[in-house]
Design an enzyme around this catalytic site. Structure first.
Site, PDB file in Angstrom:
ATOM      1  N   ARG A   1     102.150  14.095  31.805  1.00  0.00           N
ATOM      2  CA  ARG A   1     101.787  14.469  30.433  1.00  0.00           C
ATOM      3  C   ARG A   1     101.236  13.252  29.697  1.00  0.00           C
ATOM      4  NH1 ARG A   1     107.096  17.564  28.282  1.00  0.00           N
ATOM      5  NH2 ARG A   1     108.032  15.646  29.109  1.00  0.00           N
TER       6      ARG A   1
ATOM      7  N   ASP B   1      99.380  10.966  26.740  1.00  0.00           N
ATOM      8  CA  ASP B   1      99.507  10.874  25.286  1.00  0.00           C
ATOM      9  C   ASP B   1      98.209  11.268  24.586  1.00  0.00           C
ATOM     10  OD1 ASP B   1     102.018   9.777  25.745  1.00  0.00           O
ATOM     11  OD2 ASP B   1     101.301   7.711  25.615  1.00  0.00           O
TER      12      ASP B   1
ATOM     13  N   ARG C   1     100.975   1.473  28.333  1.00  0.00           N
ATOM     14  CA  ARG C   1     100.426   0.844  27.129  1.00  0.00           C
ATOM     15  C   ARG C   1     101.293  -0.319  26.649  1.00  0.00           C
ATOM     16  NH1 ARG C   1      99.875   5.781  23.244  1.00  0.00           N
ATOM     17  NH2 ARG C   1      99.324   4.111  21.762  1.00  0.00           N
TER      18      ARG C   1
END
Length: 262
Positions: free
Chosen positions: A49, A51, A197
């Protein structure tokens, strides 16, 4: 019948993969298009999934259809019903035991940084941008190697992560420079919320010379998100590949992308 589909998408216009009330999502567009072809409501399962604003060249989904259709209907037929920034790249009928999420044993991401004084125009939203100085990709790559293996990744775990465990197994990680671009390439069995990230943001602190190479090991062992660098923006993050056992016959990717990268 159970189907597996490969999906590529530009995540700029979406609030992430997962369906959310009153917000555009990749899952919402896919389920609408697939349900139209299936002539029945369909719920999909994805390998990862992503972002809001994150892209994919190698996403994989699976679903059950109550109605039989030729394979072309699940590729060309679904594509005809999808917006231009989402596309089905391949399709395959799979066994009932296959799950795009639970059958996968590895996911691979790339984080691409444009390291130039001027911000990207053509690549806006498709690459991250660091203009402050020449990133030291060699130092970033050296620092990243401490993340290899099965470890507690609490340092790089985003707030709101719903995973029951912070343990993840990173099998490959590398940072390299190609011209004005610096790329973080990382493969793990699975990822925590914002994990790539957050790793990228910390490595950029080292690449900018703000922190020494040894700092990465220190914050990693500290297991505290507050010790690490800032979360890098979603621009430039791509899910490029998902690995499955050979018994499922999922097509192996030879060109990981994105489009402008080998």
């Amino acid at each position: 019948m159970r189907l597996a589909l490969g999906v590529e998408y530009n995540g700029l216009g979406y609030n992430g993969f997962q369906v959310q009330p009153d917000r555009p999502s990749i899952q919402g567009e896919l389920e609408k298009a697939i349900s139209s072809v299936a002539d029945a409501p369909v719920h999909i399962v994805c390998a990862g999934r992503t972002d809001a604003g994150v892209h994919a060249t190698g996403q994989v989904i699976s679903f059950d259809s109550p109605n039989d259709r030729p394979l072309s209907a699940w590729t060309r037929g679904v594509n005809a019903r999808l917006p231009d920034d989402i596309v089905i790249t391949w399709g395959k009928e799979v066994s009932d035991g296959f799950s795009a999420r639970f059958s996968a044993f590895a996911r691979r991401y790339r984080y691409i940084i444009s390291n130039s004084l001027s911000r990207p125009a053509v690549g806006r939203g498709l690459v991250s941008h660091c203009y402050r100085s020449h990133l030291d990709a060699v130092a970033m790559n050296e620092a990243a190697q401490c993340l290899l293996g099965e470890n507690d990744f609490s340092t790089f775990r985003g707030a709101g992560c719903q995973s029951l465990s912070p343990m993840r197994n990173v099998s490959d990680i590398a940072v390299l420079r190609r011209g004005s671009f610096v790329v973080l390439d990382i493969t793990a069995n699975a990822f925590l919320l914002h994990m790539v990230r957050n790793i990228a943001g910390s490595l950029m602190e080292i690449g900018l010379g703000h922190k020494p190479v040894s700092w990465m090991q220190e914050i990693f062992e500290g297991r505290d998100r507050r010790l690490a660098g800032p979360t890098a923006p979603p621009d430039g993050l791509y899910l490029v590949d998902v690995s499955y056992p050979d018994l499922y016959g999922i097509p192996a990717r030879t060109e990981l992308g994105p489009l402008f990268w080998e």
